[in-house]
Design a protein around this motif. Structure first.
Motif, PDB file in Angstrom:
ATOM      1  N   SER A 144      62.895 -35.628  83.264  1.00  0.00           N
ATOM      2  CA  SER A 144      62.918 -35.785  81.805  1.00  0.00           C
ATOM      3  C   SER A 144      63.547 -37.100  81.362  1.00  0.00           C
ATOM      4  O   SER A 144      63.535 -37.424  80.174  1.00  0.00           O
ATOM      5  N   THR A 155      70.373 -30.531  86.199  1.00  0.00           N
ATOM      6  CA  THR A 155      69.348 -29.727  85.518  1.00  0.00           C
ATOM      7  C   THR A 155      69.984 -28.480  84.917  1.00  0.00           C
ATOM      8  O   THR A 155      71.103 -28.103  85.267  1.00  0.00           O
ATOM      9  N   ASP A 194      65.545 -31.179  82.379  1.00  0.00           N
ATOM     10  CA  ASP A 194      64.701 -30.856  83.523  1.00  0.00           C
ATOM     11  C   ASP A 194      64.505 -32.087  84.397  1.00  0.00           C
ATOM     12  O   ASP A 194      64.607 -33.227  83.927  1.00  0.00           O
ATOM     13  N   SER A 216      58.149 -32.219  84.508  1.00  0.00           N
ATOM     14  CA  SER A 216      58.597 -32.632  83.176  1.00  0.00           C
ATOM     15  C   SER A 216      57.961 -33.949  82.754  1.00  0.00           C
ATOM     16  O   SER A 216      57.611 -34.788  83.580  1.00  0.00           O
ATOM     17  N   ARG A 270      61.964 -19.944  86.628  1.00  0.00           N
ATOM     18  CA  ARG A 270      60.950 -20.974  86.400  1.00  0.00           C
ATOM     19  C   ARG A 270      59.900 -20.434  85.439  1.00  0.00           C
ATOM     20  O   ARG A 270      59.574 -19.260  85.463  1.00  0.00           O
ATOM     21  N   ASP A 319      69.100 -25.393  85.438  1.00  0.00           N
ATOM     22  CA  ASP A 319      69.272 -24.365  86.465  1.00  0.00           C
ATOM     23  C   ASP A 319      70.544 -24.585  87.260  1.00  0.00           C
ATOM     24  O   ASP A 319      71.313 -23.651  87.507  1.00  0.00           O
TER      25      ASP A 319
END
Length: 587
Positions: free
Chosen positions: A58, A156, A55, A225, A405, A158
């Motif tokens: 992170s 990421t 994320d 994150s 999300r 996503d």
């Protein structure tokens, strides 16, 4: 190390589109295993490329910086995708730019006898640009070990699933390493190191405040994150500390208030919660007591941190104050009963086909306003599939939205209302009226109410599986005529004030008007709408007449309201009443 002057002359693309990776500005902790994974991956004789997945915030870049400190035989360069795209100028030319860049990289390795690590953050930006760009990357990745070039890409989850995962040959050329967010102890260690670096370590007696930063950012910043979100909060606190503030929980609360509009210090006076609720919701002593008791946990910050702040089932006849108490709760908790009350009428989600619409609307509105009272009106009318979705919210305090999300419900107060068990309340209204709502009769009927709720059938079926997830069942006393009279009297007083402020017109109301609205026009059935129905009669028969008079006679400054005709409440022998409201000019 990198000789920039030589690069500019000999490796122009390499110099323009990358730069030496900067050392980490803080100590990287808790990533020992991931560092070894990256180093081992780059030692592979073939396909020695890494894709870091994590994320935003992170610590993907920090991991590469930490790896660089342990890897003394390679030179680490950070590639700038945005600069590369700008250099190409056109997606069709991107493949040529990439090929030229990697050719120069390979030439550098041969000339300098020094392997390169090319770190490409936001790797998806290059992949999504054009198919030709992806095809230009594949040969480099396939022969990276032989060419002395290692690629560490980062993106990421996503973006990976959206842009990279569909290209299986590209995926096979990258060893994926997932970065989990650091746990609390690791984050606290990171914050302690940051405090040392900022010169404020002496302000912390122990790690208690660091732990609070972690806990609050986990709860109130679910979309961000660790460790980034905790570092950002500490950074803001240091800024205020340098202006003279003490590093304590109060400063942490203020930082979260100014940045997220989150009231973690919970300014509500625990000793006055019930008094404040009683001032707005009349004759519901048992209901306000039950709500006030549950709120004490929130004031003390002792509620279950893995579930919504509170979940309450308001049960009772229509028009007794269930929605009004939810509204006042939002005003008490958040200072705004408009923006912080999210209401859903579940009769609009009675079909299974409405599940996706409900999920979309629910997650969208809670994402936009994560600190709110969530009012789920008439839950018994919801589709069973919609009910199961609410079970997940009550159990986990989280739900995934249309954009994949994770939306947090941990900061919501969930109020479900139901008209189920109406026959029990009808009995109470007929035989045990209670002007104060003290709940003496309700307590006697409590087991019967619970049993009746779970046995409702057909279109008015309350989902019994919800009861096990509810923190408290809050029964509402049927309203006596005396209570309805007080509510309508307050509304009439508000009408007088509003007309005076907006039109400079003084209004005088004959007491017979109140008698007419409550006694002459009332429906004694407990399901007939209670105070809501009485207020609706006031609007249709009084307010509308006043508005009509003012519009027709704008010059009048004194107005009277009275009743013409005989009321049944005055003459019991009358079967029907010809009484009606009249509005007239006063001298």
């Amino acid at each position: 190390m990198f000789a920039n002057a030589r690069l500019n002359d000999t490796y122009p693309l390499l110099a323009r589109l990358s730069e030496p990776l900067r050392p980490a500005e803080r100590e990287i902790v808790g990533r020992e295993r991931e560092i070894q994974q990256v180093l081992a991956g780059m030692e592979r004789p073939e396909l020695s490329n890494i894709l870091l997945l994590g994320d935003a915030g992170s610590g993907k870049s920090a991991l590469v910086q930490a790896t660089m400190l342990e890897d003394h035989k390679r030179l680490y360069l950070e590639v700038d995708p945005a600069r590369m795209i700008s250099e190409a100028g056109d997606s069709n030319l991107m493949a040529a730019t990439l090929k030229g860049f990697f050719d120069e990289s390979e030439q550098y390795v041969k000339d300098e006898d020094h392997e390169l690590v090319l770190f490409i953050d936001e790797f998806h930006q290059i992949v999504q640009l054009s198919d030709a760009a992806v095809e230009a990357i594949k040969p480099v990745l396939a022969a990276s070990g032989a060419r002395g070039i290692r690629v560490i890409a980062a993106t990421t989850y996503d973006e990976f699933h959206l842009h990279i995962a569909p290209n299986q040959p590209l995926v096979e050329r990258l060893q994926r390493i997932s970065l989990a967010q650091p746990d609390r102890d690791t984050t606290v260690t990171i914050l302690q190191g940051m405090a040392e670096r900022y010169g404020v370590a002496d302000q912390f007696v122990d790690d208690h405040l660091f732990r609070q930063i972690y806990e609050y950012t986990e709860r109130y910043m679910p979309a961000s994150s660790q460790p980034r979100k905790s570092i950002l909060v500490l950074n803001a606190m240091v800024g205020w500390h340098r202006r003279g503030r003490s590093m304590n929980r109060e400063l942490l609360a203020d930082v979260l208030q100014e940045s997220l509009n989150v009231n973690v210090s919970f300014k509500v006076d625990g000793a006055k919660i019930k008094q404040q609720l009683d001032a707005e919701v009349l004759s519901q002593d048992l209901a306000t007591s039950a709500v006030a008791r549950r709120l004490q946990l929130s004031v003390a910050d002792l509620q279950n941190p893995d579930r919504p702040m509170a979940s309450l089932l308001f049960t009772g006849s229509s028009g007794v104050g269930k929605s009004e108490l939810a509204k006042r709760l939002a005003g008490l908790l958040f200072g705004d009963d408009q923006r912080h009350l999210i209401r859903f009428d579940m009769s609009e989600f009675a079909e299974d086909s409405s599940l996706q619409l409900f999920r979309s609307e629910l997650t969208k509105r809670v994402w936009d306003r994560s600190h709110a009272v969530l009012l789920i009106d008439e839950i018994e009318k919801a589709s069973p599939m919609v009910t199961r979705l609410l079970l997940q919210v009550l159990d986990d305090g989280r739900l995934t939205d249309d954009n994949n999300r994770q939306v947090s419900f941990l900061n919501t107060y969930i109020v479900l209302t139901t008209n189920a068990a109406s026959e029990v309340y009808r009995t109470i209204a007929d035989y045990a009226p209670d002007d104060t709502g003290s709940g003496k009769q309700l307590m006697e009927y409590e087991k019967l109410i619970r049993r009746s709720i779970t046995k409702t059938q057909a279109d008015n079926r309350f989902p019994p599986e919800l009861l096990g997830r509810i923190d408290a069942i809050v029964p509402f006393q049927p309203l006596s005529l005396a209570t309805q009279q007080q509510i309508v009297k307050n509304k009439l007083r508000e009408l007088v004030q509003e007309v005076h402020v907006k039109h400079n017109v003084r209004v005088t109301i004959n007491p017979r008007v109140l008698q007419y609205l409550i006694e002459d026009r009332a429906d004694t059935d407990s399901d007939a709408g209670g105070a809501r129905a009485a207020v609706a009669r006031l609007t249709s028969e009084v307010t509308t007449e006043v508005a009509t008079f003012i519009n027709q006679f704008p010059a009048e400054r004194r107005v009277g309201i009275d009743i013409e005709g005989e009321m049944v409440s005055d003459r019991k022998d009358l079967r029907t009443s010809d009484a009606h409201v009249v509005v007239f000019a006063m001298q």
